[in-house]
Design an enzyme around this catalytic site. Structure first.
Site, PDB file in Angstrom:
ATOM      1  CD  GLN A 169      -4.247   4.482  -1.215  1.00  0.00           C
ATOM      2  OE1 GLN A 169      -4.076   3.533  -1.983  1.00  0.00           O
ATOM      3  NE2 GLN A 169      -5.053   5.476  -1.518  1.00  0.00           N
TER       4      GLN A 169
ATOM      5  CG  HIS B  30       0.484   1.463   1.194  1.00  0.00           C
ATOM      6  ND1 HIS B  30      -0.038   2.035   0.071  1.00  0.00           N
ATOM      7  CD2 HIS B  30      -0.320   0.401   1.485  1.00  0.00           C
ATOM      8  CE1 HIS B  30      -1.114   1.332  -0.321  1.00  0.00           C
ATOM      9  NE2 HIS B  30      -1.305   0.349   0.528  1.00  0.00           N
TER      10      HIS B  30
ATOM     11  CB  THR C 291      -6.353   7.496  -3.943  1.00  0.00           C
ATOM     12  OG1 THR C 291      -6.224   6.087  -4.173  1.00  0.00           O
ATOM     13  CG2 THR C 291      -7.738   7.789  -3.398  1.00  0.00           C
TER      14      THR C 291
HETATM   15  P1  NAD Z   1      -2.046   6.682  -8.006  1.00  0.00           P
HETATM   16  O1  NAD Z   1      -0.782   7.207  -8.576  1.00  0.00           O
HETATM   17  O2  NAD Z   1      -2.523   5.371  -8.447  1.00  0.00           O
HETATM   18  O3  NAD Z   1      -3.214   7.720  -8.300  1.00  0.00           O
HETATM   19  C1  NAD Z   1      -3.058   9.064  -7.993  1.00  0.00           C
HETATM   20  C2  NAD Z   1      -4.386   9.745  -8.301  1.00  0.00           C
HETATM   21  O4  NAD Z   1      -4.299  11.077  -7.810  1.00  0.00           O
HETATM   22  C3  NAD Z   1      -4.702   9.838  -9.794  1.00  0.00           C
HETATM   23  O5  NAD Z   1      -6.013   9.377  -9.994  1.00  0.00           O
HETATM   24  C4  NAD Z   1      -4.577  11.333 -10.101  1.00  0.00           C
HETATM   25  O6  NAD Z   1      -5.561  11.772 -11.006  1.00  0.00           O
HETATM   26  C5  NAD Z   1      -4.801  11.962  -8.760  1.00  0.00           C
HETATM   27  N1  NAD Z   1      -4.101  13.227  -8.533  1.00  0.00           N
HETATM   28  C6  NAD Z   1      -2.825  13.566  -8.863  1.00  0.00           C
HETATM   29  N2  NAD Z   1      -2.526  14.792  -8.413  1.00  0.00           N
HETATM   30  C7  NAD Z   1      -3.645  15.246  -7.794  1.00  0.00           C
HETATM   31  C8  NAD Z   1      -3.985  16.443  -7.118  1.00  0.00           C
HETATM   32  N3  NAD Z   1      -3.114  17.456  -6.999  1.00  0.00           N
HETATM   33  N4  NAD Z   1      -5.221  16.558  -6.590  1.00  0.00           N
HETATM   34  C9  NAD Z   1      -6.136  15.552  -6.716  1.00  0.00           C
HETATM   35  N5  NAD Z   1      -5.874  14.412  -7.355  1.00  0.00           N
HETATM   36  C10 NAD Z   1      -4.647  14.254  -7.870  1.00  0.00           C
HETATM   37  O7  NAD Z   1      -1.896   6.755  -6.433  1.00  0.00           O
HETATM   38  P2  NAD Z   1      -2.508   5.831  -5.275  1.00  0.00           P
HETATM   39  O8  NAD Z   1      -3.932   5.539  -5.553  1.00  0.00           O
HETATM   40  O9  NAD Z   1      -2.142   6.483  -4.016  1.00  0.00           O
HETATM   41  O10 NAD Z   1      -1.723   4.449  -5.409  1.00  0.00           O
HETATM   42  C11 NAD Z   1      -0.308   4.411  -5.590  1.00  0.00           C
HETATM   43  C12 NAD Z   1       0.475   3.717  -4.486  1.00  0.00           C
HETATM   44  O11 NAD Z   1       1.837   4.176  -4.490  1.00  0.00           O
HETATM   45  C13 NAD Z   1       0.008   4.080  -3.130  1.00  0.00           C
HETATM   46  O12 NAD Z   1       0.394   3.136  -2.201  1.00  0.00           O
HETATM   47  C14 NAD Z   1       0.780   5.379  -2.940  1.00  0.00           C
HETATM   48  O13 NAD Z   1       0.785   5.899  -1.696  1.00  0.00           O
HETATM   49  C15 NAD Z   1       2.169   4.981  -3.388  1.00  0.00           C
HETATM   50  N6  NAD Z   1       2.904   6.218  -3.737  1.00  0.00           N
HETATM   51  C16 NAD Z   1       3.206   7.065  -2.711  1.00  0.00           C
HETATM   52  C17 NAD Z   1       3.822   8.278  -2.958  1.00  0.00           C
HETATM   53  C18 NAD Z   1       4.071   9.183  -1.797  1.00  0.00           C
HETATM   54  O14 NAD Z   1       4.344   8.701  -0.683  1.00  0.00           O
HETATM   55  N7  NAD Z   1       3.942  10.497  -1.979  1.00  0.00           N
HETATM   56  C19 NAD Z   1       4.143   8.657  -4.271  1.00  0.00           C
HETATM   57  C20 NAD Z   1       3.829   7.739  -5.323  1.00  0.00           C
HETATM   58  C21 NAD Z   1       3.183   6.538  -5.032  1.00  0.00           C
END
Ligand code: NAD
Ligand code: ZN
Length: 239
Positions: free
Chosen positions: A103, A121, A190
């Site tokens: 995502q 995404h 996620t």
């Molecule tokens: P989210 O922020 O809703 O959830 C992230 C989850 O990851 C949380 O439950 C948290 O406990 C867990 N987490 C955090 N660090 C971790 C680690 N080191 N190891 C294991 N678990 C960990 O994210 P989502 O479900 O991906 O939804 C958010 C949306 O926003 C998605 O589309 C996402 O891809 C996008 N987004 C993308 C980026 C990126 O491209 N890096 C950054 C922020 C948000």
């Protein structure tokens, strides 16, 4: 070694068609903030809620403010892949892992060497002019001020799926096909709250369904093995 990680290791050893499904938590160990952790973007005191800034209607109505937020929170010019990205690339190289479904929009899986990556995404590394269709690179948008404009005068829009926008059909069908064929699905980093992406897990019909996540999710009980930990650290031990 912790019993659960030992079990994960055995599952990986016995599986031949592993698929990985990840979210923002996969990149937090690269220094990128996720959305819903305690220090995530959603906890910040920003003048608009992040869900609305990242929606299509906000993009249309407040385009300049959208780009300010986008550059600050969804552009990661210095981020490097972490152990989670590298271990997944290694598993693909060895023939066990068939696809990464992400995502995330940061391009870090490909930077680590993964080849089959379904970016549900989209990607901040791709940007297109809405008028002439010309493609522009990351720096073009990241280093511009205000609304990034193409030579033709059209707005350059990141190839990132905003709330209210639909996912790319080819990417979705590729991802679902990979999940249907998998004998092991590792879901990690996620909150499983962003749809339709989170719903794709229901297509899995294989044996080993694993969740590696820092915090508990509302779907924990659907998984055969749940490891509450950091995905990079867990994969470093298990792979
Ligand atoms: P989210 O922020 O809703 O959830 C992230 C989850 O990851 C949380 O439950 C948290 O406990 C867990 N987490 C955090 N660090 C971790 C680690 N080191 N190891 C294991 N678990 C960990 O994210 P989502 O479900 O991906 O939804 C958010 C949306 O926003 C998605 O589309 C996402 O891809 C996008 N987004 C993308 C980026 C990126 O491209 N890096 C950054 C922020 C948000
Ligand atoms: Zn143009």
């Amino acid at each position: 070694m912790n019993v659960k990680i030992q079990l994960l290791k055995e599952m990986i050893n016995e599986s031949k068609k592993i698929v990985f499904f990840g979210g923002a938590g996969v990149s937090t160990e690269s220094g990128i903030k996720d959305f819903r952790s305690a220090d995530g973007i959603y906890m910040m005191d920003y003048k608009y809620p992040p869900e609305s800034v990242l929606s299509h209607s906000f993009y249309v109505q407040h385009t300049a403010e959208f780009y300010d937020f986008y550059r600050e929170y969804l552009c990661f010019p210095d981020a490097k892949p972490n152990m989670a990205h590298f271990k997944l690339a290694e598993l693909e190289q060895s023939g066990k892992l068939k696809a990464v479904i992400t995502q995330n929009v940061d391009g870090l899986h490909q930077l680590a060497g993964s080849k089959t990556v379904y970016e549900l995404h989209g990607s901040a590394l791709r940007n297109y002019c809405v008028k002439c269709g010309k493609s522009h690179d990351f720096d073009f948008v990241y280093k511009s001020n205000g609304i990034p404009k193409c030579e033709c005068g059209g707005t350059v829009k990141p190839d990132v799926v905003l709330y209210e926008e639909s996912l790319n059909d080819e990417v979705v069908s590729g991802a679902i096909k990979a999940i249907k064929k998998a004998d092991m699905l590792i879901v990690a980093g996620t909150s499983l709250t962003v749809y339709p992406a989170a719903g794709f897990i229901r297509y899995f019909k294989g044996k080993n369904l694993v969740l590696i996540n820092k915090d508990a999710t509302a779907m924990d009980e659907n998984f055969g093995l749940v490891i509450h930990g950091k995905v990079g650290e867990v994969l470093r031990e298990a792979v």
